[in-house]
Design a protein around this motif. Sequence first.
Motif, PDB file in Angstrom:
ATOM      1  N   MET A  90      10.628   4.710 -22.866  1.00  0.00           N
ATOM      2  CA  MET A  90       9.357   4.769 -22.157  1.00  0.00           C
ATOM      3  C   MET A  90       9.500   4.050 -20.819  1.00  0.00           C
ATOM      4  SD  MET A  90       6.170   5.741 -22.200  1.00  0.00           S
ATOM      5  CE  MET A  90       5.860   6.091 -23.900  1.00  0.00           C
ATOM      6  N   ARG A  91       9.119   4.713 -19.764  1.00  0.00           N
ATOM      7  CA  ARG A  91       9.154   4.132 -18.423  1.00  0.00           C
ATOM      8  C   ARG A  91       7.746   3.717 -18.020  1.00  0.00           C
ATOM      9  NH1 ARG A  91      13.684   4.213 -14.707  1.00  0.00           N
ATOM     10  NH2 ARG A  91      15.294   5.305 -15.799  1.00  0.00           N
ATOM     11  N   ASN A  92       7.624   2.556 -17.402  1.00  0.00           N
ATOM     12  CA  ASN A  92       6.376   2.104 -16.807  1.00  0.00           C
ATOM     13  C   ASN A  92       6.577   2.120 -15.297  1.00  0.00           C
ATOM     14  OD1 ASN A  92       5.004   1.561 -19.262  1.00  0.00           O
ATOM     15  ND2 ASN A  92       6.188  -0.302 -19.458  1.00  0.00           N
ATOM     16  N   VAL A  93       5.881   3.024 -14.628  1.00  0.00           N
ATOM     17  CA  VAL A  93       6.089   3.270 -13.208  1.00  0.00           C
ATOM     18  C   VAL A  93       4.844   2.871 -12.430  1.00  0.00           C
ATOM     19  CG1 VAL A  93       6.606   5.035 -11.480  1.00  0.00           C
ATOM     20  CG2 VAL A  93       7.668   5.158 -13.748  1.00  0.00           C
ATOM     21  N   ILE A 102       6.749  -3.391 -15.657  1.00  0.00           N
ATOM     22  CA  ILE A 102       7.058  -2.322 -14.705  1.00  0.00           C
ATOM     23  C   ILE A 102       8.570  -2.154 -14.597  1.00  0.00           C
ATOM     24  CG2 ILE A 102       6.834  -1.541 -12.299  1.00  0.00           C
ATOM     25  CD1 ILE A 102       4.163  -1.660 -13.850  1.00  0.00           C
ATOM     26  N   ASP A 103       9.041  -0.910 -14.735  1.00  0.00           N
ATOM     27  CA  ASP A 103      10.463  -0.589 -14.624  1.00  0.00           C
ATOM     28  C   ASP A 103      10.840  -0.081 -13.244  1.00  0.00           C
ATOM     29  OD1 ASP A 103      11.005  -0.937 -17.465  1.00  0.00           O
ATOM     30  OD2 ASP A 103       9.832   0.891 -17.736  1.00  0.00           O
ATOM     31  N   LEU A 104       9.879   0.542 -12.554  1.00  0.00           N
ATOM     32  CA  LEU A 104      10.185   1.277 -11.341  1.00  0.00           C
ATOM     33  C   LEU A 104       8.939   1.344 -10.462  1.00  0.00           C
ATOM     34  CD1 LEU A 104      12.387   3.207 -10.070  1.00  0.00           C
ATOM     35  CD2 LEU A 104      11.248   5.049 -11.318  1.00  0.00           C
ATOM     36  N   ILE A 105       9.155   1.281  -9.143  1.00  0.00           N
ATOM     37  CA  ILE A 105       8.066   1.439  -8.181  1.00  0.00           C
ATOM     38  C   ILE A 105       8.357   2.698  -7.370  1.00  0.00           C
ATOM     39  CG2 ILE A 105       6.899   0.452  -6.165  1.00  0.00           C
ATOM     40  CD1 ILE A 105       7.805  -2.336  -7.236  1.00  0.00           C
ATOM     41  N   ILE A 106       7.350   3.535  -7.203  1.00  0.00           N
ATOM     42  CA  ILE A 106       7.474   4.730  -6.373  1.00  0.00           C
ATOM     43  C   ILE A 106       6.669   4.483  -5.099  1.00  0.00           C
ATOM     44  CG2 ILE A 106       6.994   7.198  -6.167  1.00  0.00           C
ATOM     45  CD1 ILE A 106       8.992   6.707  -8.363  1.00  0.00           C
ATOM     46  N   CYS A 107       7.338   4.519  -3.951  1.00  0.00           N
ATOM     47  CA  CYS A 107       6.671   4.315  -2.670  1.00  0.00           C
ATOM     48  C   CYS A 107       7.448   5.062  -1.601  1.00  0.00           C
ATOM     49  CB  CYS A 107       6.599   2.823  -2.336  1.00  0.00           C
ATOM     50  SG  CYS A 107       5.651   2.478  -0.857  1.00  0.00           S
ATOM     51  N   PRO A 108       6.868   6.124  -1.026  1.00  0.00           N
ATOM     52  CA  PRO A 108       7.610   6.925  -0.048  1.00  0.00           C
ATOM     53  C   PRO A 108       7.935   6.135   1.219  1.00  0.00           C
ATOM     54  CG  PRO A 108       5.316   7.599  -0.114  1.00  0.00           C
ATOM     55  CD  PRO A 108       5.498   6.603  -1.209  1.00  0.00           C
ATOM     56  N   ASN A 109       9.011   6.535   1.899  1.00  0.00           N
ATOM     57  CA  ASN A 109       9.387   5.887   3.158  1.00  0.00           C
ATOM     58  C   ASN A 109       8.278   6.010   4.193  1.00  0.00           C
ATOM     59  OD1 ASN A 109      11.909   4.824   2.523  1.00  0.00           O
ATOM     60  ND2 ASN A 109      12.920   6.773   2.925  1.00  0.00           N
ATOM     61  N   ASP A 110       7.559   7.121   4.165  1.00  0.00           N
ATOM     62  CA  ASP A 110       6.490   7.323   5.142  1.00  0.00           C
ATOM     63  C   ASP A 110       5.123   6.913   4.580  1.00  0.00           C
ATOM     64  OD1 ASP A 110       6.315   9.366   3.304  1.00  0.00           O
ATOM     65  OD2 ASP A 110       6.027  10.948   4.789  1.00  0.00           O
ATOM     66  N   PHE A 111       5.129   5.955   3.672  1.00  0.00           N
ATOM     67  CA  PHE A 111       3.905   5.436   3.058  1.00  0.00           C
ATOM     68  C   PHE A 111       2.973   4.905   4.147  1.00  0.00           C
ATOM     69  CE2 PHE A 111       1.707   1.607   1.286  1.00  0.00           C
ATOM     70  CZ  PHE A 111       0.880   2.254   0.391  1.00  0.00           C
ATOM     71  N   VAL A 112       1.742   5.375   4.130  1.00  0.00           N
ATOM     72  CA  VAL A 112       0.729   4.898   5.063  1.00  0.00           C
ATOM     73  C   VAL A 112      -0.313   4.151   4.243  1.00  0.00           C
ATOM     74  CG1 VAL A 112      -1.037   5.561   6.734  1.00  0.00           C
ATOM     75  CG2 VAL A 112       1.114   6.833   6.617  1.00  0.00           C
ATOM     76  N   LEU A 164      -1.376   3.066 -11.508  1.00  0.00           N
ATOM     77  CA  LEU A 164      -1.832   3.227 -10.135  1.00  0.00           C
ATOM     78  C   LEU A 164      -2.306   1.863  -9.657  1.00  0.00           C
ATOM     79  CD1 LEU A 164      -3.729   6.578 -10.663  1.00  0.00           C
ATOM     80  CD2 LEU A 164      -1.521   6.250  -9.523  1.00  0.00           C
ATOM     81  N   PHE A 165      -1.785   1.409  -8.527  1.00  0.00           N
ATOM     82  CA  PHE A 165      -1.887   0.002  -8.131  1.00  0.00           C
ATOM     83  C   PHE A 165      -2.518  -0.172  -6.755  1.00  0.00           C
ATOM     84  CE2 PHE A 165       0.166  -3.469  -5.749  1.00  0.00           C
ATOM     85  CZ  PHE A 165      -0.164  -4.551  -6.543  1.00  0.00           C
TER      86      PHE A 165
END
Length: 178
Positions: free
Chosen positions: A16-19, A119-129, A49-50
């Motif tokens: 199980m991943r917590n993202v 939390i295992d992983l954070i998703i945040c795009p390079n072009d995050f605004v 969602l954070f």
Amino acid sequence: MQFCSEQINEAKKQIMRNVLIPTDFTVQSLQLVQKALDALDHQPTNIILFHAFDISMQSPELLGSSRRLPYAEALTDEFRNGCRRLKTTYGKFLKEVNIRHMYGSTVAVFRNFIDANDIDLIICPNDFVFSKVTESSVNPEKMFRKSGTPVVHPVIRKTTFVQPESEPLAQTMAVLIR
């Protein structure tokens, strides 16, 4: 005892991943959830969602006089329905979609949040605004980089939220209303 590669691959799928994914509570921010689920190759996943808020000395939350969520006005029915559609669309491997907020703007506080939510992983795009939800909203990018938690930077193209093609809209809405 030896394990065959098939057993090992099956065990990897069961982890199980917590993202953690930043949100400004818009339907467009849910595109990151779709990208994350697609990238995780259908592994069982919990999405958090954070959004972070600075805490001031005059904050009523410090005094315990306010129980209202700092993002309550930003949490629209459209956003809630978008979260439900994700659950419907990715239900086989999307176990939970949770909204979490944090009071604080330091890396130490964020690391405690990461530990508390496993939390295992954070998703945040390079072009995050970063978009402020309130005046006390905090840009989390610096905390993400310094947390020691792996950060994935997917490329997000401007698209609309995907409605599952296999279900007519009326069936999807019926599921959401229950």
